[in-house]
Motif scaffolding. Structure first.
Motif, PDB file in Angstrom:
ATOM      1  N   PHE A  40      10.896  50.046  10.970  1.00 41.39           N
ATOM      2  CA  PHE A  40      10.769  51.623  11.313  1.00 41.39           C
ATOM      3  C   PHE A  40      12.210  51.911  10.971  1.00 41.39           C
ATOM      4  O   PHE A  40      13.357  51.215  11.339  1.00 41.39           O
ATOM      5  CB  PHE A  40      10.663  51.780  12.827  1.00 41.39           C
ATOM      6  N   MET A  52       9.954  56.326  10.937  1.00 36.62           N
ATOM      7  CA  MET A  52       9.226  56.071   9.648  1.00 36.62           C
ATOM      8  C   MET A  52       8.817  54.846   9.629  1.00 36.62           C
ATOM      9  O   MET A  52       9.765  54.039   9.362  1.00 36.62           O
ATOM     10  CB  MET A  52      10.118  56.740   8.475  1.00 36.62           C
ATOM     11  N   SER A 105       3.675  56.064  11.374  1.00 29.84           N
ATOM     12  CA  SER A 105       4.882  56.750  11.601  1.00 29.84           C
ATOM     13  C   SER A 105       4.723  58.153  12.637  1.00 29.84           C
ATOM     14  O   SER A 105       3.556  58.362  13.060  1.00 29.84           O
ATOM     15  CB  SER A 105       5.559  57.448  10.233  1.00 29.84           C
TER      16      SER A 105
END
Length: 330
Positions: A40, A52, A105
């Protein structure tokens, strides 16, 4: 007649059995396993912090080149599994992000989506990984994002590959605008059967294979979870982004080599159901759109795949991969 009754019951029960086999999936797919380890990257967006998700697939024998794979609207990074494996085998580092609002996400409640924003988030991720240049491949909505990315970062983007990208025409010229609330209401009504029927008609031209079901199940699993209203809201916001932010007028500004891989059976067009009968006949004509787009781009190569729909890398993998590798190795 007695023999027909069990067959009829079976026909009626099959859709229900398929739904029964689905498992509810939360907003960030925490109970769904991706093909490669997921990491991430934090992004700061509109005074908020989001996660993300991405996969960074590294080869055993690197050739020093990187390929970024950008997913379509109704998908996530997981559907690039075989593409990433073969690129890795050929020495490429492969980076596969899930855009904010998609896949694993974050799913914001309050955000203004733009392709520029998604491109900036992607560049921030690549900067954090030390990537200074790459080939960028986008499918469907990912093709619109890849085009915007290449326009914003032309020196970073060594090569651009567009696989059945949407946005080769400006739908709002023919399709009435609908507010985000209407997109949201439509998303809330999604069912496994409706999702499959949409993909069968629009992606595969009525030619279904059981292997395609996994991509239906991902979307359908979301509809069974309490998080679904938040997922549906993000889907509505990104529909508005896709509809109102065309890239079709800027293809002539692309300066890097561009490969267009176009499945000729594709007829995808956003909002086509709301268009006039005359417009419906013309929208989503990928054989014509592919040729017209290639003419607009200064350094374009067009590969037309006969009897292939919206997802060449799923439906006709070998025919997709061969020109991709040849283009990357030039």
């Amino acid at each position: 007649m007695k023999k027909l009754i069990p067959l009829l019951l079976l026909t009626l029960l099959l859709p229900l059995l398929a739904v029964a086999q689905l498992k509810p999936l939360d907003a960030e797919l925490t109970n769904y396993t991706y093909p490669f380890p997921v990491q991430f990257h934090q992004v700061q967006v509109q005074r908020q912090t989001f996660k993300m998700a991405y996969m960074d697939v590294t080869p055993d024998q690197p050739n020093g080149q990187t390929v970024v794979l950008l997913h379509g609207k109704n998908f996530n990074g997981a559907y690039w599994e075989q593409t990433a494996k073969d690129l890795r085998q050929n020495g490429y580092r492969v980076i596969i992000p899930d855009q904010i609002g998609f896949g694993k996400s974050s799913k914001p409640q309050n955000i203004q989506y733009t392709f520029q924003l998604l491109a900036q988030n992607t560049k921030s991720l690549l900067d954090s990984l030390g990537v200074t240049k790459a080939a960028v491949l986008g499918h469907s909505m990912g093709g619109m994002l890849a085009t915007r990315f290449a326009l914003m970062y032309p020196t970073f983007t060594q090569k651009l590959i567009l696989e059945n990208p949407i946005g080769l025409e400006d739908w709002k010229r023919w399709v009435p605008y609908q507010p985000v609330e209407k997109w949201y209401a439509t998303e809330l009504k999604q069912t496994a059967e409706g999702i499959k029927n949409y993909q069968l008609e629009n992606y595969y031209g009525g030619q279904w294979k059981p292997a395609y079901g996994r991509w239906v199940n991902l979307l359908a699993g979301w509809t069974l979870h309490p998080d679904y209203p938040r997922i549906a809201w993000n889907a509505a916001l990104t529909y508005d982004m896709v509809f109102t932010q065309p890239v079709v007028y800027e293809f002539d500004q692309l300066t890097m080599p561009v490969l267009l891989i176009i499945g000729q059976r594709d007829r995808t067009a956003l909002g086509k159901a709301n268009a006039s009968p005359e417009a419906k006949k013309l929208l989503g004509n990928y054989p014509a759109l592919g040729k017209a787009t290639a003419q607009k781009i200064k350094n374009a190569q067009l590969v037309e795949l006969e009897n292939v729909g919206h997802l060449p890398h799923i439906e006709a993998y070998d025919r997709f991969m061969k020109p991709l590798l040849a283009f990357l190795k030039k």
